[in-house]
Motif scaffolding. Structure first.
Motif: not given
Length: 159
Positions: A15, A43, A69, A97, A146, A149
């Protein structure tokens, strides 16, 4: 991953790499040809959000094939070799991702579109400002769920 000691394994670091990236490069499939472009993303821990005009190649491609992607690279620094060019290395962090894109145009769910735009505004430090309705009306939100990841890093050695 061949160099599994470089794999980013924690959700927090994955993240963080996304959060520190100014943009990501989204790769799509335009028929049989690859198509990729840089986009600003945010995100929220569940979805990635991007914005776009209502029309254009990106929207057409995503509607035809929503598999995407996205690559994020917030930092990459070349370390010159001491002996020759073969001894150079790169210190970096990167995240990929894989996911499914949903195009939310003017006729899309208004609450979801606003959530995406607010998420983007917060990511870029302007979440305290109101969203201008005329701009919202002409903005499409791309929401990506997603499915995978992954990340990799080669950090600088600590002295």
């Amino acid at each position: 991953m061949r160099r599994n000691e470089r794999e980013i394994t924690t959700q927090d670091e994955l993240r963080e790499v996304i959060a520190k990236s100014e943009y990501g490069v989204i790769a799509m499939l335009d028929g049989a040809a690859p198509y990729s472009i840089p986009l600003n993303f945010a995100y929220d821990g569940e979805y990635l959000y991007a914005h776009s005009a209502h029309q254009g190649k990106k929207i057409d491609v995503l509607k035809a094939c929503p598999q995407v992607c996205i690559t994020f690279v917030p930092e990459a620094v070349l370390v010159p070799g001491k002996k020759d060019s073969a001894s150079c290395t790169m210190h970096y962090r990167t995240v990929n991702v894989m996911g499914q894109a949903e195009v939310l145009g003017a006729d899309g769910d208004q609450a979801t579109r606003l959530r995406g735009l607010k998420c983007i505004a917060e990511h870029f430090g302007v979440g305290h400002l109101p969203l201008a309705e005329p701009v919202v009306a002409k903005t499409t939100v791309i929401r990506i769920k997603p499915s995978q990841i992954t990340g990799k890093r080669n950090p600088a050695k600590q002295a």
